[in-house]
Motif scaffolding. Structure first.
Motif, PDB file in Angstrom:
ATOM      1  N   GLY A  30      11.936 -10.943  10.251  1.00 32.35           N
ATOM      2  CA  GLY A  30      11.772  -9.074  11.044  1.00 32.35           C
ATOM      3  C   GLY A  30      13.493  -8.749  10.034  1.00 32.35           C
ATOM      4  N   ALA A  33      13.292  -7.353   6.564  1.00 31.36           N
ATOM      5  CA  ALA A  33      11.847  -6.198   6.934  1.00 31.36           C
ATOM      6  C   ALA A  33      12.390  -5.296   6.814  1.00 31.36           C
ATOM      7  N   LEU A  34      13.345  -5.670   8.074  1.00 30.02           N
ATOM      8  CA  LEU A  34      13.971  -3.469   8.624  1.00 30.02           C
ATOM      9  C   LEU A  34      15.096  -3.458   8.208  1.00 30.02           C
ATOM     10  N   GLU A  68       6.951  -5.783   3.324  1.00 24.69           N
ATOM     11  CA  GLU A  68       6.723  -6.321   4.731  1.00 24.69           C
ATOM     12  C   GLU A  68       5.974  -6.138   6.204  1.00 24.69           C
ATOM     13  N   VAL A  70       5.746  -3.296   8.053  1.00 25.50           N
ATOM     14  CA  VAL A  70       7.241  -2.854   9.048  1.00 25.50           C
ATOM     15  C   VAL A  70       6.865  -0.879   8.942  1.00 25.50           C
ATOM     16  N   TYR A  87      11.222   0.641  15.343  1.00 28.18           N
ATOM     17  CA  TYR A  87      10.997   0.398  14.432  1.00 28.18           C
ATOM     18  C   TYR A  87      10.038  -1.139  14.797  1.00 28.18           C
ATOM     19  N   GLU A  89       6.953  -3.827  14.100  1.00 26.50           N
ATOM     20  CA  GLU A  89       5.851  -4.452  12.929  1.00 26.50           C
ATOM     21  C   GLU A  89       4.687  -4.369  13.434  1.00 26.50           C
TER      22      GLU A  89
END
Length: 90
Positions: A30, A33-34, A68, A70, A87, A89
């Motif tokens: 995570g 991805a961010l 990713e 996201v 943010y 997912e």
């Protein structure tokens, strides 16, 4: 050597709710991805799609990273600071 007038990256800031989301982010995947999404948006703040809404407030944008999986919801200030609202997912 970098060109003398290379564009610098936009500064990233977070709203309080987005900062709270970051505090709860614990998985390494995570975080990666961010980080990837933030780099893309900092290099080109206009990369995201505008979200329709009223003209009274800041123009929200949405950036979706399909690799990713996201999404970032953000707006860009007059001084090119990217303010992340959320943010997600997917």
């Amino acid at each position: 050597m970098l060109p003398q007038h290379a564009r610098r990256r936009a500064r990233i800031a977070f709203t309080d709710p987005a900062a709270k989301q970051l505090e709860n982010l614990t998985s390494e995947a995570g975080i990666h991805a961010l980080d990837r999404a933030l780099v893309v948006v900092s290099v080109d703040p206009e990369v995201g799609e505008p979200i329709p809404g009223s003209a009274a407030g800041p123009q929200l944008r949405e950036y979706a990273d399909e690799v990713e999986r996201v999404r970032l919801l953000y707006w860009v200030t007059a001084l090119r600071t990217v303010v992340v609202v959320a943010y997600l997912e997917v």
